[in-house]
Design a protein around this motif. Structure first.
Motif, PDB file in Angstrom:
ATOM      1  N   ILE A   1      64.463  89.788  43.868  1.00 32.77           N
ATOM      2  CA  ILE A   1      64.160  90.969  43.049  1.00 32.77           C
ATOM      3  C   ILE A   1      62.883  90.694  42.260  1.00 32.77           C
ATOM      4  O   ILE A   1      62.772  89.648  41.601  1.00 32.77           O
ATOM      5  N   ALA A   2      61.907  91.620  42.377  1.00 37.83           N
ATOM      6  CA  ALA A   2      60.763  91.592  41.460  1.00 37.83           C
ATOM      7  C   ALA A   2      61.259  92.259  40.179  1.00 37.83           C
ATOM      8  O   ALA A   2      61.497  93.468  40.129  1.00 37.83           O
ATOM      9  N   VAL A   3      61.447  91.451  39.156  1.00 37.17           N
ATOM     10  CA  VAL A   3      62.178  91.899  37.965  1.00 37.17           C
ATOM     11  C   VAL A   3      61.271  92.737  37.062  1.00 37.17           C
ATOM     12  O   VAL A   3      60.132  92.357  36.771  1.00 37.17           O
ATOM     13  N   GLU A   4      61.807  93.881  36.613  1.00 33.93           N
ATOM     14  CA  GLU A   4      61.059  94.736  35.690  1.00 33.93           C
ATOM     15  C   GLU A   4      61.675  94.747  34.291  1.00 33.93           C
ATOM     16  O   GLU A   4      61.026  95.158  33.329  1.00 33.93           O
ATOM     17  N   ALA A   5      62.924  94.339  34.193  1.00 29.31           N
ATOM     18  CA  ALA A   5      63.600  94.344  32.886  1.00 29.31           C
ATOM     19  C   ALA A   5      64.752  93.339  32.925  1.00 29.31           C
ATOM     20  O   ALA A   5      65.405  93.175  33.958  1.00 29.31           O
ATOM     21  N   ILE A   6      64.968  92.684  31.785  1.00 29.29           N
ATOM     22  CA  ILE A   6      65.986  91.616  31.683  1.00 29.29           C
ATOM     23  C   ILE A   6      66.841  91.869  30.447  1.00 29.29           C
ATOM     24  O   ILE A   6      66.308  91.979  29.336  1.00 29.29           O
ATOM     25  N   GLY A   7      68.132  91.943  30.607  1.00 36.41           N
ATOM     26  CA  GLY A   7      69.017  92.137  29.458  1.00 36.41           C
ATOM     27  C   GLY A   7      69.181  90.849  28.660  1.00 36.41           C
ATOM     28  O   GLY A   7      69.269  89.757  29.225  1.00 36.41           O
ATOM     29  N   VAL A   8      69.198  90.999  27.331  1.00 38.82           N
ATOM     30  CA  VAL A   8      69.469  89.857  26.440  1.00 38.82           C
ATOM     31  C   VAL A   8      70.904  90.011  25.938  1.00 38.82           C
ATOM     32  O   VAL A   8      71.314  91.106  25.550  1.00 38.82           O
ATOM     33  N   ASN A   9      71.662  88.935  25.962  1.00 37.30           N
ATOM     34  CA  ASN A   9      73.034  88.956  25.457  1.00 37.30           C
ATOM     35  C   ASN A   9      73.182  87.918  24.359  1.00 37.30           C
ATOM     36  O   ASN A   9      72.477  86.894  24.349  1.00 37.30           O
TER      37      ASN A   9
ATOM     38  N   PHE B   1      69.915  96.657  40.279  1.00 44.01           N
ATOM     39  CA  PHE B   1      70.138  95.715  39.188  1.00 44.01           C
ATOM     40  C   PHE B   1      70.962  94.562  39.746  1.00 44.01           C
ATOM     41  O   PHE B   1      71.652  94.711  40.766  1.00 44.01           O
ATOM     42  N   GLY B   2      70.864  93.419  39.101  1.00 42.45           N
ATOM     43  CA  GLY B   2      71.586  92.257  39.596  1.00 42.45           C
ATOM     44  C   GLY B   2      72.260  91.515  38.460  1.00 42.45           C
ATOM     45  O   GLY B   2      71.776  91.531  37.321  1.00 42.45           O
ATOM     46  N   VAL B   3      73.404  90.898  38.773  1.00 44.65           N
ATOM     47  CA  VAL B   3      74.067  90.056  37.769  1.00 44.65           C
ATOM     48  C   VAL B   3      73.895  88.598  38.171  1.00 44.65           C
ATOM     49  O   VAL B   3      74.038  88.240  39.337  1.00 44.65           O
ATOM     50  N   THR B   4      73.575  87.793  37.182  1.00 42.56           N
ATOM     51  CA  THR B   4      73.241  86.391  37.443  1.00 42.56           C
ATOM     52  C   THR B   4      74.163  85.492  36.617  1.00 42.56           C
ATOM     53  O   THR B   4      74.593  85.890  35.531  1.00 42.56           O
ATOM     54  N   LEU B   5      74.459  84.330  37.153  1.00 45.27           N
ATOM     55  CA  LEU B   5      75.212  83.355  36.347  1.00 45.27           C
ATOM     56  C   LEU B   5      74.160  82.396  35.786  1.00 45.27           C
ATOM     57  O   LEU B   5      73.891  81.344  36.361  1.00 45.27           O
ATOM     58  N   PHE B   6      73.478  82.836  34.706  1.00 46.98           N
ATOM     59  CA  PHE B   6      72.296  82.191  34.132  1.00 46.98           C
ATOM     60  C   PHE B   6      71.102  82.430  35.074  1.00 46.98           C
ATOM     61  O   PHE B   6      71.266  82.923  36.175  1.00 46.98           O
ATOM     62  N   GLY B   7      69.884  82.130  34.596  1.00 44.00           N
ATOM     63  CA  GLY B   7      68.695  82.260  35.438  1.00 44.00           C
ATOM     64  C   GLY B   7      68.015  83.619  35.401  1.00 44.00           C
ATOM     65  O   GLY B   7      67.026  83.836  36.099  1.00 44.00           O
ATOM     66  N   GLY B   8      68.509  84.546  34.588  1.00 49.96           N
ATOM     67  CA  GLY B   8      67.967  85.910  34.610  1.00 49.96           C
ATOM     68  C   GLY B   8      66.632  86.090  33.898  1.00 49.96           C
ATOM     69  O   GLY B   8      65.904  87.044  34.171  1.00 49.96           O
ATOM     70  N   TYR B   9      66.256  85.188  32.968  1.00 48.07           N
ATOM     71  CA  TYR B   9      65.013  85.372  32.204  1.00 48.07           C
ATOM     72  C   TYR B   9      63.816  84.973  33.078  1.00 48.07           C
ATOM     73  O   TYR B   9      63.166  83.947  32.854  1.00 48.07           O
ATOM     74  N   ALA B  10      63.493  85.776  34.077  1.00 51.06           N
ATOM     75  CA  ALA B  10      62.444  85.407  35.024  1.00 51.06           C
ATOM     76  C   ALA B  10      61.823  86.660  35.616  1.00 51.06           C
ATOM     77  O   ALA B  10      62.461  87.724  35.671  1.00 51.06           O
ATOM     78  N   SER B  11      60.576  86.534  36.078  1.00 44.49           N
ATOM     79  CA  SER B  11      59.909  87.700  36.670  1.00 44.49           C
ATOM     80  C   SER B  11      60.323  87.900  38.121  1.00 44.49           C
ATOM     81  O   SER B  11      60.078  88.957  38.704  1.00 44.49           O
ATOM     82  N   GLN B  12      60.916  86.895  38.743  1.00 42.71           N
ATOM     83  CA  GLN B  12      61.500  87.031  40.083  1.00 42.71           C
ATOM     84  C   GLN B  12      62.840  86.313  40.068  1.00 42.71           C
ATOM     85  O   GLN B  12      62.952  85.218  39.508  1.00 42.71           O
ATOM     86  N   VAL B  13      63.822  86.929  40.722  1.00 38.81           N
ATOM     87  CA  VAL B  13      65.136  86.294  40.769  1.00 38.81           C
ATOM     88  C   VAL B  13      65.665  86.407  42.194  1.00 38.81           C
ATOM     89  O   VAL B  13      65.600  87.482  42.802  1.00 38.81           O
ATOM     90  N   VAL B  14      66.135  85.296  42.739  1.00 35.66           N
ATOM     91  CA  VAL B  14      66.759  85.319  44.071  1.00 35.66           C
ATOM     92  C   VAL B  14      68.270  85.304  43.869  1.00 35.66           C
ATOM     93  O   VAL B  14      68.807  84.437  43.171  1.00 35.66           O
ATOM     94  N   LEU B  15      68.944  86.298  44.459  1.00 31.62           N
ATOM     95  CA  LEU B  15      70.396  86.427  44.281  1.00 31.62           C
ATOM     96  C   LEU B  15      71.082  86.643  45.612  1.00 31.62           C
ATOM     97  O   LEU B  15      70.485  87.222  46.539  1.00 31.62           O
ATOM     98  N   HIS B  16      72.342  86.235  45.703  1.00 29.34           N
ATOM     99  CA  HIS B  16      73.117  86.623  46.874  1.00 29.34           C
ATOM    100  C   HIS B  16      73.269  88.141  46.849  1.00 29.34           C
ATOM    101  O   HIS B  16      73.409  88.733  45.771  1.00 29.34           O
ATOM    102  N   SER B  17      73.233  88.764  48.012  1.00 37.03           N
ATOM    103  CA  SER B  17      73.220  90.237  48.026  1.00 37.03           C
ATOM    104  C   SER B  17      74.494  90.821  47.418  1.00 37.03           C
ATOM    105  O   SER B  17      74.494  91.977  46.976  1.00 37.03           O
ATOM    106  N   SER B  18      75.577  90.046  47.341  1.00 37.48           N
ATOM    107  CA  SER B  18      76.814  90.564  46.718  1.00 37.48           C
ATOM    108  C   SER B  18      76.680  90.687  45.195  1.00 37.48           C
ATOM    109  O   SER B  18      77.527  91.294  44.545  1.00 37.48           O
ATOM    110  N   GLN B  19      75.614  90.118  44.627  1.00 39.98           N
ATOM    111  CA  GLN B  19      75.399  90.217  43.172  1.00 39.98           C
ATOM    112  C   GLN B  19      74.399  91.325  42.816  1.00 39.98           C
ATOM    113  O   GLN B  19      73.957  91.424  41.672  1.00 39.98           O
ATOM    114  N   VAL B  20      74.053  92.132  43.831  1.00 39.87           N
ATOM    115  CA  VAL B  20      73.005  93.136  43.638  1.00 39.87           C
ATOM    116  C   VAL B  20      73.612  94.533  43.851  1.00 39.87           C
ATOM    117  O   VAL B  20      74.422  94.737  44.756  1.00 39.87           O
TER     118      VAL B  20
END
Ligand SMILES: NC(=O)c1ccc[n+]([C@@H]2O[C@H](COP(=O)([O-])OP(=O)(O)OC[C@H]3O[C@@H](n4cnc5c(N)ncnc54)[C@H](OP(=O)(O)O)[C@@H]3O)[C@@H](O)[C@H]2O)c1
Length: 343
Positions: A32-40, A89-108
């Motif tokens: 994913i070319a990330v355009e926005a990242i949620g902060v928790n 949108f994608g859910v990550t188990l950490f690693g989300g604060y990035a401009s690109q994120v590689v995820l398994h397609s089941s998390q997208v």
């Protein structure tokens, strides 16, 4: 690509924005070319080195972050469900604060049309947390009265909305006067501002017979009273302990933390049985492998977004370089709704 890396636990200065090589998706993955990242709120606990699953699953260095929104820009072998350019949108188990994120397609997941990219990055973690608490654990019946602490915050605001959807009478609690209209707009029937009202006297006034459900992420500050104010059949859902944490400075006060851990109430099963009260707890990061929970929750939430019954909370944005300010702000307890980083 850029990402935020925390090499060792500490305050805001530990949040380093670094340049790294792009990773290509492998079999079953997309990028994913990330355009926005949620902060928790959990991200600040990760940074401080106090988030147990972060230490167990990743260790140091770590890139915090549980959620992103953007466009698919690379697809690994064997992935047929996504195309380049899809808005997701994608859910990550950490690693989300990035401009690109590689995820398994089941998390997208497909971005809800009603949501902007920013809003799409702001709802998965808090939405899923609230969904799990409300519908997998508390199971409120229509007409029941529920109490939601931190009702203008991320998870709290989502709980208010889901409580309304469930047909409950929703009593929200907030820590500052300016948060009252936010909780009201999200659907709370009554809002108690504990800064200038006696929280439990007002809670009794709002529901003299007690609450069928109380959602509590304060921990030590309210847990005991949250349990006391349950009605018979009442469920206390515990999902955080932020009152143990500092509101400024970015570092834990170890003495206070230790003392608060010792003082955290222990619930007595004999008493719980006689009083017909239950206590439940959960941490979603340990449930990540249960894909059915992830999919059921996010599919239902996306439906409610599409039909307008679940709206975006107010969102404040920060450039990724200003991640330290975002952490200081969410830690202060003054923010409403969600904070989103723009890479
Ligand atoms: N168990 C899980 O799976 C899970 C998942 C996601 C989040 N969480 C937990 O849910 C809680 C909310 O997370 P969020 O990201 O949505 O944050 P948030 O509610 O947007 O922000 C936290 C809120 O908690 C209150 N607060 C913060 N620091 C405090 C302190 N030191 N003492 C007392 N109150 C304080 C403030 O609201 P008021 O003053 O208005 O109360 C603040 O606005 C956090 O505890 C987080 O760890 C748990």
């Amino acid at each position: 690509m850029h990402k935020v890396v925390v090499h060792k636990p500490g305050s805001y200065d530990r949040l380093k924005v670094e340049e790294h090589a792009s990773a290509d998706p492998r079999s079953g993955e997309v990028r994913i070319a990330v355009e926005a990242i949620g902060v928790n709120y959990a991200d600040v606990v990760v940074r401080m080195g106090l988030y147990r699953s972060a230490k167990e699953f990743v260790g140091w260095p770590i890139t915090p972050g549980f959620e992103v929104a953007g466009r698919i820009d690379a697809i690994g072998p064997d992935v047929t469900c996504w195309e380049i350019g899809d808005e997701v949108f994608g859910v990550t188990l950490f690693g989300g604060y990035a401009s690109q994120v590689v995820l398994h397609s089941s998390q997208v997941f497909t971005k809800p049309q009603r949501f902007s990219m920013i809003e799409a990055a702001a709802f998965p973690a808090v939405g899923l947390t609230a969904y799990h608490a409300m519908f997998n654990l508390a199971h409120p019946r229509a007409g029941e009265t529920i109490l939601v602490h931190s009702a203008a915050g991320g998870v709290g605001g989502a709980l208010v909305q889901l409580g309304r959807i469930a047909g409950c009478q929703v009593i929200g609690v907030v820590g500052r006067e300016e948060k009252v209209p936010v909780a009201e707009r999200l659907g709370a029937h009554v809002v108690i501002c504990k800064a200038d009202q006696d929280l439990w006297r007002e809670a009794l006034r709002a529901s003299p017979g007690g609450f069928e459900v109380v959602f509590d992420a304060n921990g030590i500050a309210t847990l005991k009273e949250s349990y006391t104010h349950l009605a018979p059949t009442g469920r206390l859902v515990v999902y955080g302990f932020h009152s143990m944490m500092p509101k400024k400075g970015g570092r834990p006060n170890w003495l206070k933390l230790g003392w608060d851990v010792l003082r955290t109430p222990r619930f007595n099963p004999l008493q719980m049985t006689h009083e017909n009260k239950s206590v439940m707890g959960f941490n979603l990061s340990y449930l990540f492998a249960k894909l059915e929970l992830l999919h059921e929750g996010l599919t239902q939430l996306s439906r409610w977004v599409d039909d307008g019954s679940f709206v975006s909370p107010p969102v404040q944005t920060y450039a990724l370089e200003n991640v330290a300010q975002a952490h200081a702000d969410i830690e202060s307890g003054r923010t409403v709704g969600k904070l989103v980083l723009i890479p």
